[in-house]
Write an enzyme that holds these catalytic residues in place. Sequence first.
Site, PDB file in Angstrom:
ATOM      1  CB  THR A   1      -0.877   0.045   1.314  1.00 49.43           C
ATOM      2  OG1 THR A   1      -1.975  -0.883   1.101  1.00 49.43           O
ATOM      3  CG2 THR A   1      -1.610   1.277   1.382  1.00 49.43           C
TER       4      THR A   1
ATOM      5  CD  GLN B   1      -3.055  -7.871  -1.122  1.00 52.76           C
ATOM      6  OE1 GLN B   1      -2.965  -6.647  -0.735  1.00 52.76           O
ATOM      7  NE2 GLN B   1      -2.534  -9.002  -0.170  1.00 52.76           N
TER       8      GLN B   1
ATOM      9  CG  HIS C   1      -5.220  -8.380   1.737  1.00 53.96           C
ATOM     10  ND1 HIS C   1      -4.487  -9.114   2.707  1.00 53.96           N
ATOM     11  CD2 HIS C   1      -4.622  -6.960   1.999  1.00 53.96           C
ATOM     12  CE1 HIS C   1      -3.922  -8.392   3.409  1.00 53.96           C
ATOM     13  NE2 HIS C   1      -3.922  -7.101   2.887  1.00 53.96           N
TER      14      HIS C   1
ATOM     15  CG  ASN D   1      -1.132  -7.817   7.094  1.00 53.99           C
ATOM     16  OD1 ASN D   1      -0.682  -8.840   7.650  1.00 53.99           O
ATOM     17  ND2 ASN D   1      -0.605  -7.459   5.977  1.00 53.99           N
TER      18      ASN D   1
ATOM     19  CE1 TYR E   1      -6.753  -3.399   6.885  1.00 52.14           C
ATOM     20  CE2 TYR E   1      -5.024  -4.950   5.971  1.00 52.14           C
ATOM     21  CZ  TYR E   1      -5.440  -3.711   6.460  1.00 52.14           C
ATOM     22  OH  TYR E   1      -4.456  -2.804   6.851  1.00 52.14           O
TER      23      TYR E   1
ATOM     24  NE  ARG F   1       1.348 -11.459   1.504  1.00 52.79           N
ATOM     25  CZ  ARG F   1       1.953 -10.452   1.894  1.00 52.79           C
ATOM     26  NH1 ARG F   1       1.592  -9.350   2.066  1.00 52.79           N
ATOM     27  NH2 ARG F   1       3.430 -10.274   1.958  1.00 52.79           N
TER      28      ARG F   1
ATOM     29  CG  ASN G   1      -5.363  -3.877  11.279  1.00 55.29           C
ATOM     30  OD1 ASN G   1      -5.094  -2.537  11.675  1.00 55.29           O
ATOM     31  ND2 ASN G   1      -5.220  -4.117   9.923  1.00 55.29           N
TER      32      ASN G   1
ATOM     33  N   GLY H   1       9.121  -6.790   0.223  1.00 58.76           N
ATOM     34  CA  GLY H   1       8.316  -5.657   0.275  1.00 58.76           C
ATOM     35  C   GLY H   1       9.199  -4.605   0.246  1.00 58.76           C
ATOM     36  NE  ARG H   2      10.190  -3.955   5.752  1.00 59.23           N
ATOM     37  CZ  ARG H   2      10.209  -4.590   7.067  1.00 59.23           C
ATOM     38  NH1 ARG H   2      10.256  -3.700   7.993  1.00 59.23           N
ATOM     39  NH2 ARG H   2      10.210  -5.830   6.841  1.00 59.23           N
TER      40      ARG H   2
HETATM   41  C1  LIG Z   1       4.534   0.236   3.041  1.00 61.53           C
HETATM   42  C2  LIG Z   1       4.000  -1.092   3.280  1.00 61.53           C
HETATM   43  C3  LIG Z   1       2.681  -1.479   2.781  1.00 61.53           C
HETATM   44  C4  LIG Z   1       2.038  -2.743   2.679  1.00 61.53           C
HETATM   45  N1  LIG Z   1       0.883  -2.958   2.175  1.00 61.53           N
HETATM   46  C5  LIG Z   1       0.360  -4.178   1.913  1.00 61.53           C
HETATM   47  C6  LIG Z   1      -0.828  -4.498   1.537  1.00 61.53           C
HETATM   48  O1  LIG Z   1      -1.101  -3.674   0.692  1.00 61.53           O
HETATM   49  N2  LIG Z   1      -1.052  -5.781   1.259  1.00 61.53           N
HETATM   50  C7  LIG Z   1      -0.487  -6.764   1.930  1.00 61.53           C
HETATM   51  O2  LIG Z   1      -0.761  -7.876   2.200  1.00 61.53           O
HETATM   52  N3  LIG Z   1       0.605  -6.734   2.907  1.00 61.53           N
HETATM   53  C8  LIG Z   1       1.079  -5.172   2.805  1.00 61.53           C
HETATM   54  N4  LIG Z   1       2.286  -4.929   3.640  1.00 61.53           N
HETATM   55  C9  LIG Z   1       3.201  -5.991   3.937  1.00 61.53           C
HETATM   56  C10 LIG Z   1       4.189  -6.458   2.902  1.00 61.53           C
HETATM   57  O3  LIG Z   1       3.614  -6.937   1.809  1.00 61.53           O
HETATM   58  C11 LIG Z   1       5.265  -7.492   3.436  1.00 61.53           C
HETATM   59  O4  LIG Z   1       4.613  -8.532   3.908  1.00 61.53           O
HETATM   60  C12 LIG Z   1       6.117  -6.560   4.484  1.00 61.53           C
HETATM   61  O5  LIG Z   1       6.591  -5.503   4.172  1.00 61.53           O
HETATM   62  C13 LIG Z   1       7.386  -7.683   4.910  1.00 61.53           C
HETATM   63  O6  LIG Z   1       8.075  -7.890   4.004  1.00 61.53           O
HETATM   64  P1  LIG Z   1       9.518  -7.121   3.823  1.00 61.53           P
HETATM   65  O7  LIG Z   1      10.393  -7.563   4.928  1.00 61.53           O
HETATM   66  O8  LIG Z   1      10.185  -7.968   2.402  1.00 61.53           O
HETATM   67  O9  LIG Z   1       9.208  -5.763   3.566  1.00 61.53           O
HETATM   68  C14 LIG Z   1       3.001  -3.789   3.452  1.00 61.53           C
HETATM   69  C15 LIG Z   1       3.997  -3.425   4.034  1.00 61.53           C
HETATM   70  C16 LIG Z   1       4.575  -2.033   3.861  1.00 61.53           C
HETATM   71  C17 LIG Z   1       5.988  -1.718   4.616  1.00 61.53           C
END
Ligand SMILES: Cc1cc2nc3c(=O)[nH]c(=O)nc-3n(C[C@H](O)[C@H](O)[C@H](O)COP(=O)(O)O)c2cc1C
Length: 368
Positions: free
Chosen positions: A28, A101, A178, A181, A183, A230, A238, A320-321
Site C-alpha cells: 500500500t 490484490q 487478501h 493482516n 482485514y 495471502r 490490527n 516488500g521494503r
Molecule cells: C509500506 C507497506 C505497505 C504494505 N501494504 C500491504 C498491502 O497492501 N497488502 C499486504 O498484504 N501487505 C502489505 N504490506 C506487507 C508487505 O507485503 C510485506 O509482507 C512486509 O513488508 C514484509 O516484507 P519485507 O520485510 O520484505 O518488507 C505492506 C508493507 C509495507 C512496508
Amino acid sequence: MMNAPTLFTPLRLGAVEMPNRLLMAPLTRMRAGPGRMPTLSMAEYYTQRAKAGLIVSEATAISQQGTGCPNTPGIYTDGQIAGWEGVVKSVHMAGGRIFLQLWHMGRISHPSFQPEGGLPVAPSAIAPQSGQALTESGLQSYVTPRALETKELPGIVAQYAAAAKNAWRAGFDGVEIHNANGYLLDQFLRDGTNHREDEYGGSVENRSRLTLEVTEAVTKIWGADRVGIRFSPGGVFNDMRDSDPLATFSHVLHELNRFGLAYAHLIVSTEEDIRHGAVPVPLATLRKEFHGPLIIANGFTRMTATQALLEGVADAVAFGRLFIANPDLPHRFQLNAPLNSPDESTFYGGTEKGYTDYPALNLEFVQK
Ligand SMILES: Cc1cc2nc3c(=O)[nH]c(=O)nc-3n(C[C@H](O)[C@H](O)[C@H](O)COP(=O)(O)O)c2cc1C
C-alpha cells in the site's frame, strides 16, 4: 536429482511462468488519484519493478464498503478499471506479470468512508482495541463495527466476484485474495474477532466458510490457476488474535487444496515480530497442509531467501521494503550488488519522492 532451486530458477505458479522466484510483495503506497483511480505515476512505479517474477499489486478495495484508507485504489468503478488497465499494459510492455490484490477492510474502516456514513462491517461488533483509523481528516478512534447479518454474506462474496471480474477486464494476469493482516476475511477466520453464532462462526470449519466461498467465486471467474491467497498466521497487526492459530490456518490451507490455486502466500513471523507479540506458527506444518506452490514473505534478504529455497521451506519469496527501495531488485540480487535503503517517511502517501525516484543500479558499478 534436480539441483536445489535458487532465486533465479524459473517457477510456474499455476498458469503463470515466472523467470525468477522473487515476487514484489503487495505494498500500500497511498498515491492513488481522485476517485481511487490509479495514476500514471503508479504505472511508472510498477513498470520500474517489472523484472519481478510476479508483482502483487497494493491492496485494492473491492467496493466502497471495503475502503477505509485515503488514496488507496479501488477496482469497482469504470474509471478505476481504466486506470488499472494503463498500469497493467505498461507492466506487460516491460515484460512483467501482475496480480491484483483484492481487499475489503471490514472493521478497520471508519464511517467517513462508508456509504451514507454508516458503520464499517465485520463478523462481530468488536472494535479493534489498539491503533486508530487513518481518515481524510487524520487519525480517529475506531468505531464498533456492525456485525454482518447472515443474509448479507452472499453480497460480500458477490463484491469479491465483481471485483475479480473487473480485474480481468483491466487485463491483470490474476488476482490475490487478501486474507491477511486483520482485514475482513482474516476477521472472519480468527476467533478473536469472530464471535458469530451462525454457520460462519464458532468451529474452524465455520470460520473458514467465507474464505472458501470467496475463493470459489473468484476461481469461477479466473480459473484457479490464476488465483492466489495471502495469510498472516502469526500476525497480530490490527489487533488480531486467535486461540489456536496453528489449527485455524492448517485447516483453511488444507481445505484450499480442493481448488488447485496458483499459490498460497504466507507472511511469516520474524523473531522481532514475536518479541512484539506475534505468535510463532511452524511453517513446516503449514507447508504440509497446502499442496500447491508456497510463497513466504517478511524480512527476507538475498541470503535468507536463498537459504529458504535451498531448504525447500517455500517455492518463492516475496520482498516488500527492498522492492520499494530497489526497482531493479532481481538484477541487484543476481550481481550481489549494493542495495538502496528504504525511506520509511515516504512509504505512505506523498509524491514521486520515495516512490518512483529510487535509482536503478549504476551501470559504472556493473562494468567495473
Ligand atoms: C509500506 C507497506 C505497505 C504494505 N501494504 C500491504 C498491502 O497492501 N497488502 C499486504 O498484504 N501487505 C502489505 N504490506 C506487507 C508487505 O507485503 C510485506 O509482507 C512486509 O513488508 C514484509 O516484507 P519485507 O520485510 O520484505 O518488507 C505492506 C508493507 C509495507 C512496508
